[in-house]
Design a protein around this motif. Structure first.
Motif, short mmCIF file in Angstrom:
data_model
loop_
_atom_site.label_atom_id
_atom_site.label_comp_id
_atom_site.label_asym_id
_atom_site.label_seq_id
_atom_site.Cartn_x
_atom_site.Cartn_y
_atom_site.Cartn_z
N ALA A 186 -40.98 -3.02 -3.20
CA ALA A 186 -39.63 -2.46 -3.14
C ALA A 186 -38.77 -3.25 -2.15
O ALA A 186 -37.63 -3.61 -2.44
CB ALA A 186 -39.69 -0.99 -2.74
N PHE A 187 -39.33 -3.52 -0.98
CA PHE A 187 -38.58 -4.29 0.01
C PHE A 187 -38.29 -5.69 -0.50
O PHE A 187 -37.17 -6.21 -0.34
CB PHE A 187 -39.36 -4.37 1.33
CG PHE A 187 -38.74 -5.31 2.32
CD1 PHE A 187 -37.68 -4.90 3.10
CD2 PHE A 187 -39.19 -6.61 2.45
CE1 PHE A 187 -37.08 -5.77 4.00
CE2 PHE A 187 -38.62 -7.48 3.35
CZ PHE A 187 -37.55 -7.06 4.12
N SER A 188 -39.28 -6.34 -1.11
CA SER A 188 -39.12 -7.73 -1.56
C SER A 188 -38.02 -7.84 -2.61
O SER A 188 -37.16 -8.73 -2.53
CB SER A 188 -40.44 -8.26 -2.12
OG SER A 188 -41.44 -8.26 -1.13
N TRP A 189 -38.04 -6.97 -3.60
CA TRP A 189 -37.03 -7.04 -4.66
C TRP A 189 -35.64 -6.76 -4.10
O TRP A 189 -34.67 -7.44 -4.48
CB TRP A 189 -37.36 -6.06 -5.78
CG TRP A 189 -38.45 -6.54 -6.68
CD1 TRP A 189 -39.70 -6.01 -6.83
CD2 TRP A 189 -38.41 -7.69 -7.54
NE1 TRP A 189 -40.44 -6.74 -7.72
CE2 TRP A 189 -39.68 -7.78 -8.18
CE3 TRP A 189 -37.44 -8.64 -7.82
CZ2 TRP A 189 -39.97 -8.79 -9.08
CZ3 TRP A 189 -37.74 -9.65 -8.73
CH2 TRP A 189 -39.00 -9.72 -9.35
N LEU A 190 -35.52 -5.79 -3.21
CA LEU A 190 -34.21 -5.51 -2.61
C LEU A 190 -33.73 -6.68 -1.75
O LEU A 190 -32.56 -7.06 -1.81
CB LEU A 190 -34.29 -4.24 -1.76
CG LEU A 190 -34.30 -2.91 -2.52
CD1 LEU A 190 -34.62 -1.76 -1.58
CD2 LEU A 190 -32.95 -2.68 -3.21
N SER A 191 -34.64 -7.26 -0.97
CA SER A 191 -34.27 -8.38 -0.11
C SER A 191 -33.81 -9.57 -0.94
O SER A 191 -32.77 -10.18 -0.67
CB SER A 191 -35.45 -8.77 0.78
OG SER A 191 -35.11 -9.85 1.62
N ILE A 192 -34.58 -9.90 -1.98
CA ILE A 192 -34.21 -11.02 -2.86
C ILE A 192 -32.88 -10.75 -3.53
O ILE A 192 -32.00 -11.63 -3.59
CB ILE A 192 -35.31 -11.24 -3.91
CG1 ILE A 192 -36.58 -11.77 -3.25
CG2 ILE A 192 -34.84 -12.22 -4.98
CD1 ILE A 192 -37.79 -11.77 -4.17
N GLY A 193 -32.69 -9.53 -4.03
CA GLY A 193 -31.46 -9.21 -4.74
C GLY A 193 -30.23 -9.26 -3.85
O GLY A 193 -29.20 -9.84 -4.22
N ILE A 194 -30.32 -8.67 -2.66
CA ILE A 194 -29.14 -8.59 -1.78
C ILE A 194 -28.79 -9.96 -1.22
O ILE A 194 -27.61 -10.35 -1.19
CB ILE A 194 -29.40 -7.58 -0.65
CG1 ILE A 194 -29.53 -6.17 -1.23
CG2 ILE A 194 -28.25 -7.61 0.36
CD1 ILE A 194 -29.96 -5.13 -0.21
N ILE A 195 -29.78 -10.73 -0.77
CA ILE A 195 -29.47 -12.05 -0.20
C ILE A 195 -28.98 -13.00 -1.29
O ILE A 195 -28.11 -13.85 -1.05
CB ILE A 195 -30.70 -12.64 0.54
CG1 ILE A 195 -30.27 -13.80 1.44
CG2 ILE A 195 -31.77 -13.08 -0.42
CD1 ILE A 195 -29.40 -13.41 2.59
N SER A 196 -29.49 -12.86 -2.52
CA SER A 196 -29.00 -13.69 -3.62
C SER A 196 -27.56 -13.34 -3.96
O SER A 196 -26.73 -14.23 -4.21
CB SER A 196 -29.89 -13.51 -4.86
OG SER A 196 -31.21 -13.94 -4.60
N ALA A 197 -27.25 -12.05 -3.97
CA ALA A 197 -25.87 -11.63 -4.22
C ALA A 197 -24.94 -12.16 -3.14
O ALA A 197 -23.82 -12.62 -3.43
CB ALA A 197 -25.80 -10.11 -4.30
N ALA A 198 -25.39 -12.11 -1.88
CA ALA A 198 -24.57 -12.63 -0.78
C ALA A 198 -24.36 -14.13 -0.93
O ALA A 198 -23.26 -14.65 -0.67
CB ALA A 198 -25.24 -12.32 0.55
N PHE A 199 -25.38 -14.83 -1.36
CA PHE A 199 -25.28 -16.29 -1.56
C PHE A 199 -24.25 -16.61 -2.64
O PHE A 199 -23.45 -17.54 -2.51
CB PHE A 199 -26.65 -16.84 -1.95
CG PHE A 199 -26.69 -18.32 -2.19
CD1 PHE A 199 -26.85 -19.20 -1.14
CD2 PHE A 199 -26.57 -18.83 -3.47
CE1 PHE A 199 -26.89 -20.57 -1.36
CE2 PHE A 199 -26.62 -20.20 -3.70
CZ PHE A 199 -26.78 -21.07 -2.64
N VAL A 200 -24.27 -15.84 -3.73
CA VAL A 200 -23.40 -16.13 -4.87
C VAL A 200 -21.97 -15.68 -4.61
O VAL A 200 -21.01 -16.39 -4.94
CB VAL A 200 -23.96 -15.45 -6.14
CG1 VAL A 200 -22.96 -15.55 -7.29
CG2 VAL A 200 -25.28 -16.08 -6.54
N LEU A 201 -21.78 -14.52 -4.02
CA LEU A 201 -20.46 -13.90 -3.95
C LEU A 201 -19.64 -14.32 -2.74
O LEU A 201 -18.42 -14.16 -2.74
CB LEU A 201 -20.60 -12.37 -3.96
CG LEU A 201 -21.22 -11.78 -5.23
CD1 LEU A 201 -21.37 -10.27 -5.09
CD2 LEU A 201 -20.39 -12.11 -6.46
#
Length: 336
Positions: free
Chosen positions: A310-325
């Motif tokens: 749960a932590f890994s998927w959330l971490s990957i998703g949020i940091i990837s969104a921050a990178f893109v946006l």
């Protein structure tokens, strides 16, 4: 005694992987300013006294708590040279590999899986480890990553058997990361708050456990931001000026994200010869098979692994969104 041959083989593989990773570390030459910053600050302290760091203009990812205290001790023992700067970064890399293995041990209760994780972490490709890419050692974000790994261990233990040290460890990591690295908020703090918020549904957690974690993390984060603001007032760090990207920049960031994830998984750059294409294809099929099997087994996993996933998927998703946006990334170097 029956496990002695297996242990001996593991030791041989570990030594080989350590030697290989050290060779990869020296492939990061020539040095860049990020790599040498701690050595310069140590030299400043030696020649100008302990007031010197307060005259230094750090970047936003400042390593004031995540690396500087340890660097001062290291350079006092090893001296400052091109070799010691590289070795310092390699040691950070090795510590992170050890913490990766320990994290897997906490989640799976298996030393065999922990040993495999340790070896895989050490054998990351030069493209994933070097200056422009994901792991980006010898310094920069890799030092604060150690606190992310430690904090994740504390998070797992807090939601499972709740030892007395789990929450303090987690909060120390939140504090260090909040002050030392602006991306820690997206990669660590935000996922923890979301997990705590949804924990009754995911992990059947008591309300008191959830509320204690949420309140403690928020309070620690606020104090960390106040401390960062104090560094701004001392002119040691710049203000955070990250904004949203334009649509064209977002599309460019998506391409950069795909390339950088390919580097991390050793899928990019693409092979050049037919034999390497065959190996690349076999690896890709194996990787996809591992992902499919993991999804099939997700209902049978233990509570500790559920917390980690749960932590890994959330971490990957949020940091990837921050990178893109956000407007930060304009080159592959930003993928670190």
């Amino acid at each position: 005694m029956k496990n002695l041959p297996l242990l001996g083989l593991f030791v041989v593989f570990s030594i080989a992987a350590l030697i290989s990773s050290l060779g990869t570390a020296f492939q990061t030459l020539p040095l860049n300013p990020d790599m040498a910053e701690m050595a310069l600050i140590y030299q400043g302290i030696v020649h100008h006294g302990w007031r010197f760091p307060f005259t230094w203009q750090f970047t936003q990812d400042n390593q004031v708590l995540s690396l500087l205290p340890f660097s001062i001790i290291f350079y006092a023992l090893a001296g400052v040279s091109g070799t010691s700067i590289i070795v310092q970064g390699w040691l950070i890399f090795v510590v992170n590999a050890l913490l990766t293995g320990l994290l897997v041990k906490v989640a799976t209760k298996s030393w065999n899986w922990a040993g495999l994780a340790w070896l895989l972490a050490l054998l990351a490709s030069p493209m994933a480890v070097g200056q422009p890419a994901i792991l980006a050692y010898p310094v920069t974000h890799n030092s604060v990553w150690a606190f992310g790994l430690l904090g994740t261990i504390g998070l797992i233990r807090y939601f499972t058997d709740r030892p007395g040290w789990a929450l303090p460890l987690l909060l120390v990591c939140v504090g260090v990361g909040t002050i030392s690295d602006p991306w820690f908020d997206a990669a660590f703090t935000a996922p923890i708050l979301l997990i705590a918020w949804k924990s009754p549904k995911f992990f059947q957690t008591e309300k008191a456990t959830r509320r204690t974690l949420i309140k403690s993390v928020i309070i620690t984060y606020i104090f960390g931001r106040i401390a960062y603001f104090g560094l701004e007032l001392l002119h040691m760090v710049p203000g955070r000026s990250i904004g949203f990207s334009s649509l064209s920049a977002i599309l460019h960031h998506l391409v950069l994200l795909a390339k950088s994830m390919g580097m991390l998984l050793q899928l990019y750059p693409f092979p050049s010869g037919w034999l390497t294409w065959i190996f690349w294809g076999v690896y890709l099929v194996g990787l996809c098979g591992a992902v499919i099997l993991s999804f099939q087994a997700r209902r049978q996993i233990s509570p500790t692994v559920k917390v980690l996933l749960a932590f890994s998927w959330l971490s990957i998703g949020i940091i990837s969104a921050a990178f893109v946006l956000t407007n930060f990334a304009n080159g592959i170097w930003a993928s670190r």
